[in-house]
Design a protein around this motif. Structure first.
Motif, short mmCIF file in Angstrom:
data_model
loop_
_atom_site.label_atom_id
_atom_site.label_comp_id
_atom_site.label_asym_id
_atom_site.label_seq_id
_atom_site.Cartn_x
_atom_site.Cartn_y
_atom_site.Cartn_z
N SER A 22 4.87 -97.58 -53.82
CA SER A 22 4.90 -98.77 -54.69
C SER A 22 4.92 -100.06 -53.88
O SER A 22 4.41 -101.08 -54.31
N ASN A 23 5.52 -100.02 -52.69
CA ASN A 23 5.58 -101.24 -51.89
C ASN A 23 5.33 -100.99 -50.41
O ASN A 23 5.76 -101.77 -49.57
N ALA A 24 4.68 -99.88 -50.08
CA ALA A 24 4.44 -99.56 -48.67
C ALA A 24 3.22 -98.67 -48.53
O ALA A 24 2.73 -98.09 -49.53
N LYS B 294 0.63 -99.25 -57.21
CA LYS B 294 -0.27 -100.07 -58.02
C LYS B 294 -1.72 -99.68 -57.74
O LYS B 294 -2.08 -99.35 -56.61
N HIS B 295 -2.51 -99.79 -58.78
CA HIS B 295 -3.92 -99.40 -58.68
C HIS B 295 -4.67 -100.28 -57.69
O HIS B 295 -5.59 -99.83 -57.00
N SER C 137 -0.45 -101.70 -68.87
CA SER C 137 0.65 -100.93 -69.45
C SER C 137 0.41 -99.43 -69.37
O SER C 137 1.27 -98.65 -69.79
N GLY C 138 -0.74 -99.05 -68.88
CA GLY C 138 -1.05 -97.63 -68.77
C GLY C 138 -1.75 -97.07 -70.01
O GLY C 138 -1.95 -95.87 -70.12
N ARG D 78 0.01 -99.04 -63.05
CA ARG D 78 0.65 -98.05 -62.20
C ARG D 78 -0.25 -96.84 -62.06
O ARG D 78 -1.01 -96.52 -62.98
N HIS D 79 -0.14 -96.17 -60.95
CA HIS D 79 -1.01 -95.02 -60.69
C HIS D 79 -0.78 -93.90 -61.71
O HIS D 79 -1.67 -93.09 -61.96
#
Lengths: 136, 140
Positions: A71-73, A111-112, B69-70, B111-112
């Protein structure tokens, strides 16, 4: 003695085009003002290993580049990296072999845009043997 | 007689200009893309300036949107993962085993886990070659 106003006498079959020309210019102005250049899109190819496939790249395979996105790395072969560092390392690796396997593992909370940034980096370096795996 | 000839000359000059104006209008009307409306689903694509620009579109491709929001949708119609899976299975059945091109338009801040749901549905339906749509150049 007041002068009489001259009226435009139209013969049968003639049309007064003044209003139409006004509308035409207004339409033209509208389109010129509202037109805008479209965004240029790109599609980044990936291969998602199937569960039944024998060619599932095992994380333990030698000469495989494993990129993990949190998420942050970011990590590259378990080494924490920034995007800039990763770019430099990947450039060096790509100079030897652009066909090596790149395994990108994404955490659920990542994140995408980070995944797209890694794929963009691979596209820049002409690395095409990419696989994306999701990990919890 | 001279005045009438001058008037005729002036009115004759305007004809070509009106033609050009109408041609310009037709050009602008023809180049407005209605597809923008279908694609403008509030998704802020991530940037990928090094990708190859899309020049040819495959008519068979299925574009799946994932917002920040997915939420999963196709052409602005929100779908659950199960409905998406049934759609993909049907598409694969109709294509008689030929891989259906899938393009995932994910929001940059999604988010993934949302993307993973789409990817898992694709894998279950037997689709392993997918593409992620990204922004190469911003138009304005």
């Amino acid at each position: 003695m007041a002068r009489k106003k001259r009226r435009q006498h139209l013969t049968a079959g003639e049309l007064n085009l003044t209003a139409m020309i006004d509308v035409a210019f207004q339409l033209l102005s509208f389109f010129i003002i509202t037109i805008h250049p479209q965004d240029v899109l790109t599609n980044l190819d990936v291969f998602r290993p199937s569960q039944e496939s024998e060619s599932v790249p095992s994380p333990a395979m030698p000469n495989m580049i494993r990129i993990m996105i949190f998420s942050n790395a970011l990590t590259l072969n378990e080494n924490p990296m920034t995007f800039r560092n990763m770019d430099a390392v990947m450039t060096q690796l790509a100079s030897h072999d652009t066909t090596q396997t790149i395994l990108i593992m994404c955490r659920a909370e990542s994140k995408h845009k980070d995944l797209v940034a890694v794929l963009n980096m691979c596209a820049k370096l002409k690395l095409t043997n990419l696989s994306v795996i999701s990990s919890n | 007689m001279k005045k009438q000839k001058e008037e005729e000359y002036l009115s004759g000059n305007l004809t070509a200009m009106i033609d050009v104006v109408f041609q310009l209008i037709i050009f602008f009307v023809a180049t407005i893309s209605m597809q923008d409306q279908a694609m403008n689903s509030g998704i802020d694509l991530a940037r990928a300036p090094n990708g190859k620009a899309v020049t040819v579109k495959d008519k068979r491709e299925i574009m799946i949107d994932v917002d920040k929001s997915g939420r999963i949708s196709i052409s602005r119609t929100q779908l659950s993962p199960n409905v998406l899976l049934s759609i993909l299975k049907k598409a694969m059945a109709e294509s008689q085993g030929v891989q259906v091109p899938i393009i995932i338009r994910g929001d940059a801040n999604a988010r993934h886990v949302g993307i993973k749901a789409v990817m898992d549905a694709c894998a279950t339906a037997g689709i392993y070659k997918i593409k992620f749509s990204a922004l190469k150049e911003k138009g304005s």
